[in-house]
Design an enzyme around this catalytic site. Structure first.
Site, mmCIF file in Angstrom:
data_model
loop_
_atom_site.group_PDB
_atom_site.id
_atom_site.type_symbol
_atom_site.label_atom_id
_atom_site.label_comp_id
_atom_site.label_asym_id
_atom_site.label_seq_id
_atom_site.Cartn_x
_atom_site.Cartn_y
_atom_site.Cartn_z
ATOM 1 N NE ARG A 63 -38.971 -14.615 -13.674
ATOM 2 C CZ ARG A 63 -37.373 -15.022 -13.657
ATOM 3 N NH1 ARG A 63 -37.412 -16.051 -13.838
ATOM 4 N NH2 ARG A 63 -37.219 -14.322 -12.281
ATOM 5 C CE LYS A 100 -38.708 -10.938 -9.206
ATOM 6 N NZ LYS A 100 -37.357 -10.411 -9.360
ATOM 7 N NE ARG A 121 -30.880 -13.125 -14.763
ATOM 8 C CZ ARG A 121 -29.836 -12.705 -13.734
ATOM 9 N NH1 ARG A 121 -28.569 -12.695 -13.701
ATOM 10 N NH2 ARG A 121 -30.059 -12.818 -12.818
ATOM 11 N NE ARG A 163 -28.782 -11.965 -7.316
ATOM 12 C CZ ARG A 163 -30.047 -11.830 -7.760
ATOM 13 N NH1 ARG A 163 -31.107 -11.210 -7.201
ATOM 14 N NH2 ARG A 163 -29.517 -12.098 -8.358
ATOM 15 N NE ARG A 184 -28.367 -16.674 -11.296
ATOM 16 C CZ ARG A 184 -30.030 -16.282 -11.672
ATOM 17 N NH1 ARG A 184 -30.683 -16.106 -10.750
ATOM 18 N NH2 ARG A 184 -30.669 -16.474 -12.700
#
Length: 184
Positions: A88, A13, A142, A127, A131
């Site tokens: 969301r 996204k 998640r 990536r 985090r």
């Protein structure tokens, strides 16, 4: 043009939003970016959000809705925007619908990026954003939260005939061209 970019964590996204922003000259609003900035700057919101994300959970609806509404009332969003990471939940989607109605505005497109789960996990792990919830176990949590709480948002916008499903696999340019074909 008001666009929602939708999909699970790792669907691309943010990457596609930046390309759309350049192509259509409309700003990109990422709740994730706003939250990451708040966490990095250790604001009260950032401290609160970090503890929620560290547990692999989603930020409460009202916190997110207030944040997005405050941001969208800024002048730079008057000609359109690309939302990424919002709404969301159905509660957020309904609040956003109310926001649009109150501001005599509408949603032009709900772009849903579809990517198989094993590809999502691979993308997130590679990536390297650092985090604290980017472990395979937390990613699976998640994705499960996404399926349970976020997927119903897709149904909400399907009822409004706004959803445009896009295959989120392939090169960045291939995916971008699929999105542009739908928007143009």
């Amino acid at each position: 043009m008001n666009i929602i970019l939708f999909g699970p964590p790792g669907a691309g996204k943010g990457t596609q939003a930046k390309l759309l922003q350049d192509e259509y000259s409309i700003p990109h609003l990422s709740t994730g970016d706003i939250f990451r900035s708040a966490i990095k700057n250790k604001t009260p919101l950032g401290v609160k959000v970090k503890s929620i994300l560290d547990a692999g959970e989603l930020v409460p609806d009202q916190t997110v809705v207030d944040l997005v509404a405050d941001e969208l009332n800024k002048e730079k969003y008057q000609e359109g925007y690309i939302l990424d990471g919002f709404p969301r939940t159905v509660v957020q989607a309904e609040a956003f619908d109310d926001f649009l109605e109150k501001n005599d505005d509408n949603l032009d497109a709900f772009i849903s990026l579809t990517v198989p789960e094993e590809e999502l996990i691979k993308r997130i792990l590679s990536r390297g954003e650092g985090r604290s919830d980017d472990t395979e176990e937390k990613i699976k949590t998640r994705l499960e939260v996404y399926r349970e709480e976020t997927k119903p948002v897709l149904d909400h916008y399907e009822e409004q005939d706004k959803v445009r499903e896009i295959n989120g696999q392939g090169s960045i340019d291939e995916i971008f061209n699929r999105i542009k074909a739908v928007l143009d």
